[in-house]
Scaffold this active site. Structure first.
Site, PDB file in Angstrom:
ATOM      1  N   GLU A   1      -3.176  39.336  -4.140  1.00  0.00           N
ATOM      2  CA  GLU A   1      -2.188  39.976  -3.087  1.00  0.00           C
ATOM      3  C   GLU A   1      -1.328  41.068  -3.894  1.00  0.00           C
ATOM      4  O   GLU A   1      -0.678  41.931  -3.474  1.00  0.00           O
ATOM      5  CB  GLU A   1      -1.265  39.111  -2.487  1.00  0.00           C
ATOM      6  CG  GLU A   1      -0.269  38.535  -3.077  1.00  0.00           C
ATOM      7  CD  GLU A   1      -0.874  37.307  -3.932  1.00  0.00           C
ATOM      8  OE1 GLU A   1       0.077  36.565  -4.378  1.00  0.00           O
ATOM      9  OE2 GLU A   1      -1.966  36.911  -4.066  1.00  0.00           O
TER      10      GLU A   1
ATOM     11  N   CYS B   1      -3.463  31.019  -7.685  1.00  0.00           N
ATOM     12  CA  CYS B   1      -2.575  30.841  -9.052  1.00  0.00           C
ATOM     13  C   CYS B   1      -2.221  29.372  -9.287  1.00  0.00           C
ATOM     14  O   CYS B   1      -3.260  28.640  -9.670  1.00  0.00           O
ATOM     15  CB  CYS B   1      -1.046  31.496  -9.037  1.00  0.00           C
ATOM     16  SG  CYS B   1      -0.303  31.569 -10.333  1.00  0.00           S
TER      17      CYS B   1
ATOM     18  N   HIS C   1      -3.381  36.948  -9.034  1.00  0.00           N
ATOM     19  CA  HIS C   1      -2.769  37.133  -7.819  1.00  0.00           C
ATOM     20  C   HIS C   1      -3.533  37.930  -6.885  1.00  0.00           C
ATOM     21  O   HIS C   1      -3.347  39.298  -7.353  1.00  0.00           O
ATOM     22  CB  HIS C   1      -1.091  37.486  -7.780  1.00  0.00           C
ATOM     23  CG  HIS C   1      -0.437  36.290  -8.155  1.00  0.00           C
ATOM     24  ND1 HIS C   1       0.015  35.552  -7.081  1.00  0.00           N
ATOM     25  CD2 HIS C   1       0.030  35.927  -9.197  1.00  0.00           C
ATOM     26  CE1 HIS C   1       0.826  34.601  -7.711  1.00  0.00           C
ATOM     27  NE2 HIS C   1       0.849  34.794  -9.080  1.00  0.00           N
TER      28      HIS C   1
END
Length: 202
Positions: free
Chosen positions: A185, A79, A183
């Site tokens: 994750e 990011c 992202h």
């Protein structure tokens, strides 16, 4: 076990990145210690917030990060962490980045599309790279950002379209410094596979 260090420099959603890496069988350390950074097999540079704040927070360890990047070992910016890898950003006022990858960070132009760009969007994979091993073209990943990266095709691993095409994932000329605007994750099985690929590169 590969030593993965998540850079702790005062900005970034460290715990969710740590959990994502643990999910794929890694035991990452969260650290800002120069010795731990240089000894790592892989470094992750997360980031949430404003570009200028990130560069201020990174200032004390900028030399260490540069030394690590020169070593040829893998580094992944996530990011805002992708954005600071670039030459400069127009966020706030023009601010220099780490300049590992030539390119600019620009604000999305005014249009009928909402800014920030929040939500799931599909990737156009632009080149073969170990980070995207086994990731099908048009896979969906999760974005939250108001600024995007504009860089050359040779530095673009994957692109995304949100009113305009932007670099959703970048790479330096040596292939070891990478970034994702999305992202991993928070991007389900696709994102976890990308994190697993990163660990395997280390």
């Amino acid at each position: 076990m590969k030593r993965i260090v998540i850079l702790d420099y005062g900005l970034g959603n460290l715990r969710s990145v740590q959990k994502g890496l643990e999910h794929v069988g890694s035991s990452p350390t969260i650290s800002g210690d120069p010795e731990e950074i240089l000894a790592a097999d892989g470094v992750i540079l997360p980031g949430v917030g404003a570009f200028v704040d990130a560069m201020k927070c990174l200032a004390p360890i900028k030399g260490i990060i540069e030394e690590y990047a020169r070593s040829g070992k893998p580094m992944l910016g996530i990011c805002l962490g992708q954005q600071v890898l670039m030459s400069s950003s127009e966020e706030g006022k023009l601010t220099d980045g780490l300049n590992f990858i030539s390119g600019k960070v620009l604000r999305f132009p005014k249009s009928e599309l909402k800014v920030p760009h929040i939500g799931w969007n599909n990737l156009k994979i632009k080149q073969d790279h170990p980070l995207f091993e086994g990731i099908p073209d048009n896979s969906f990943v999760y974005f939250v950002h108001s600024y995007y990266v504009d860089t050359a095709p040779e530095n673009t691993l994957a692109a995304c379209n949100y009113g305009l095409e932007f670099s959703a994932s970048v790479v330096n000329s040596k292939g070891n410094v990478m970034g994702t605007q999305f992202h991993p994750e928070k991007s389900g099985t696709t994102g976890l596979k990308i994190l697993k690929n990163f660990v395997e590169m280390c």
